[in-house]
Design a protein around this motif. Sequence first.
Motif, PDB file in Angstrom:
ATOM      1  N   MET A   1      64.548  21.787  37.460  1.00 58.80           N
ATOM      2  CA  MET A   1      63.343  20.270  37.536  1.00 58.80           C
ATOM      3  C   MET A   1      62.216  20.992  37.473  1.00 58.80           C
ATOM      4  N   ALA A   2      61.118  20.232  36.307  1.00 57.19           N
ATOM      5  CA  ALA A   2      59.712  20.611  36.146  1.00 57.19           C
ATOM      6  C   ALA A   2      59.413  20.032  37.662  1.00 57.19           C
ATOM      7  N   THR A   3      57.850  20.410  38.086  1.00 59.10           N
ATOM      8  CA  THR A   3      57.201  20.350  38.733  1.00 59.10           C
ATOM      9  C   THR A   3      56.087  19.418  38.640  1.00 59.10           C
ATOM     10  N   ARG A   4      55.706  18.510  38.958  1.00 60.12           N
ATOM     11  CA  ARG A   4      54.629  17.673  38.709  1.00 60.12           C
ATOM     12  C   ARG A   4      53.599  18.480  38.761  1.00 60.12           C
ATOM     13  N   GLU A   5      52.248  18.431  37.688  1.00 57.87           N
ATOM     14  CA  GLU A   5      50.819  19.110  37.721  1.00 57.87           C
ATOM     15  C   GLU A   5      50.138  19.022  38.871  1.00 57.87           C
ATOM     16  N   PRO A   6      50.000  19.588  39.746  1.00 52.53           N
ATOM     17  CA  PRO A   6      48.594  19.040  41.281  1.00 52.53           C
ATOM     18  C   PRO A   6      47.372  18.260  40.242  1.00 52.53           C
ATOM     19  N   GLU A   7      46.983  17.355  40.440  1.00 48.18           N
ATOM     20  CA  GLU A   7      46.033  16.734  40.236  1.00 48.18           C
ATOM     21  C   GLU A   7      45.064  17.273  41.027  1.00 48.18           C
ATOM     22  N   ASP A   8      43.686  17.061  40.226  1.00 51.99           N
ATOM     23  CA  ASP A   8      42.361  17.802  40.966  1.00 51.99           C
ATOM     24  C   ASP A   8      42.136  16.629  41.709  1.00 51.99           C
ATOM     25  N   PRO A   9      41.714  16.787  42.778  1.00 49.81           N
ATOM     26  CA  PRO A   9      41.269  15.335  44.190  1.00 49.81           C
ATOM     27  C   PRO A   9      40.332  14.986  43.460  1.00 49.81           C
ATOM     28  N   ALA A  10      39.279  15.623  43.155  1.00 53.48           N
ATOM     29  CA  ALA A  10      37.990  14.839  42.377  1.00 53.48           C
ATOM     30  C   ALA A  10      37.686  14.129  40.966  1.00 53.48           C
ATOM     31  N   LEU A  11      39.360  14.490  40.734  1.00 55.88           N
ATOM     32  CA  LEU A  11      39.530  13.277  39.497  1.00 55.88           C
ATOM     33  C   LEU A  11      40.824  12.538  39.851  1.00 55.88           C
ATOM     34  N   GLY A  12      41.777  12.810  40.395  1.00 52.45           N
ATOM     35  CA  GLY A  12      43.313  11.911  40.363  1.00 52.45           C
ATOM     36  C   GLY A  12      43.610  11.994  39.667  1.00 52.45           C
ATOM     37  N   ALA A  13      44.121  10.233  39.438  1.00 48.77           N
ATOM     38  CA  ALA A  13      45.020   9.800  38.547  1.00 48.77           C
ATOM     39  C   ALA A  13      44.133   9.557  37.471  1.00 48.77           C
ATOM     40  N   SER A  14      43.118   9.052  37.574  1.00 50.72           N
ATOM     41  CA  SER A  14      41.825   9.056  36.898  1.00 50.72           C
ATOM     42  C   SER A  14      41.573   9.799  35.652  1.00 50.72           C
ATOM     43  N   GLY A  15      41.953  10.984  36.131  1.00 52.50           N
ATOM     44  CA  GLY A  15      41.872  12.438  35.805  1.00 52.50           C
ATOM     45  C   GLY A  15      43.289  12.940  35.209  1.00 52.50           C
ATOM     46  N   LEU A  16      43.653  12.481  35.490  1.00 49.99           N
ATOM     47  CA  LEU A  16      45.703  12.945  34.731  1.00 49.99           C
ATOM     48  C   LEU A  16      45.879  11.477  33.668  1.00 49.99           C
ATOM     49  N   ALA A  17      44.958  10.215  34.086  1.00 56.23           N
ATOM     50  CA  ALA A  17      45.048   9.880  32.776  1.00 56.23           C
ATOM     51  C   ALA A  17      44.869   9.810  31.686  1.00 56.23           C
ATOM     52  N   HIS A  18      42.958  10.411  31.839  1.00 59.33           N
ATOM     53  CA  HIS A  18      42.491  10.666  30.610  1.00 59.33           C
ATOM     54  C   HIS A  18      42.800  12.080  30.335  1.00 59.33           C
ATOM     55  N   ARG A  19      43.582  12.864  30.642  1.00 59.10           N
ATOM     56  CA  ARG A  19      44.445  14.140  30.198  1.00 59.10           C
ATOM     57  C   ARG A  19      45.152  13.719  29.131  1.00 59.10           C
ATOM     58  N   VAL A  20      45.771  12.563  29.854  1.00 58.67           N
ATOM     59  CA  VAL A  20      47.384  12.067  29.114  1.00 58.67           C
ATOM     60  C   VAL A  20      46.663  11.601  28.149  1.00 58.67           C
ATOM     61  N   ALA A  21      45.397  10.762  27.721  1.00 54.93           N
ATOM     62  CA  ALA A  21      45.258  10.172  26.335  1.00 54.93           C
ATOM     63  C   ALA A  21      44.816  11.223  25.826  1.00 54.93           C
ATOM     64  N   ASP A  22      43.831  12.405  26.125  1.00 55.48           N
ATOM     65  CA  ASP A  22      43.594  12.944  25.265  1.00 55.48           C
ATOM     66  C   ASP A  22      44.400  13.614  24.792  1.00 55.48           C
ATOM     67  N   ALA A  23      45.490  14.562  25.313  1.00 54.22           N
ATOM     68  CA  ALA A  23      46.941  14.539  24.339  1.00 54.22           C
ATOM     69  C   ALA A  23      47.834  14.153  23.553  1.00 54.22           C
ATOM     70  N   VAL A  24      47.487  12.342  23.641  1.00 57.38           N
ATOM     71  CA  VAL A  24      48.820  12.515  23.223  1.00 57.38           C
ATOM     72  C   VAL A  24      47.177  11.540  21.917  1.00 57.38           C
ATOM     73  N   LEU A  25      45.927  11.223  22.012  1.00 53.19           N
ATOM     74  CA  LEU A  25      45.097  11.452  20.792  1.00 53.19           C
ATOM     75  C   LEU A  25      45.676  12.636  19.583  1.00 53.19           C
ATOM     76  N   ARG A  26      45.137  13.859  20.553  1.00 54.64           N
ATOM     77  CA  ARG A  26      45.513  15.116  19.311  1.00 54.64           C
ATOM     78  C   ARG A  26      46.323  15.617  18.922  1.00 54.64           C
ATOM     79  N   CYS A  27      47.498  14.856  19.129  1.00 58.09           N
ATOM     80  CA  CYS A  27      48.511  15.059  18.525  1.00 58.09           C
ATOM     81  C   CYS A  27      48.622  14.390  16.389  1.00 58.09           C
TER      82      CYS A  27
END
Length: 100
Positions: free
Chosen positions: A1-27
């Motif tokens: 079972m994979a573990t969730r990547e720790p979120e940077d407290p300074a970025l939180g959910a916002s940072g994760l959402a933007h990283r996911v969006a960036d990764a998707v748009l690079r596909c």
Amino acid sequence: MATREPEDPALGASGLAHRVADAVLRCPDVVDLSGGPFGTVATYLPGERLPGIALREDEVEVSIVVRLGRPLPEIADGVRAAVAPMVGDRPVNVHIGGVR
């Protein structure tokens, strides 16, 4: 079972959402993110709405607009593979919201 990547407290959910969006748009063959037919696929952040990415406790939903050419399941698999390492054991559901 994979573990969730720790979120940077300074970025939180916002940072994760933007990283996911960036990764998707690079596909390959992903042209844009889509909010879905009723705009329900989105992450709401302070002062911002990020369409096409919905981060939930039990899943991640991604809605995309693609360029026609490759088989759609191949494109969706590529998006899923790009996002999965960032979201731990949550399933990544990919929806094709449009074709250009």
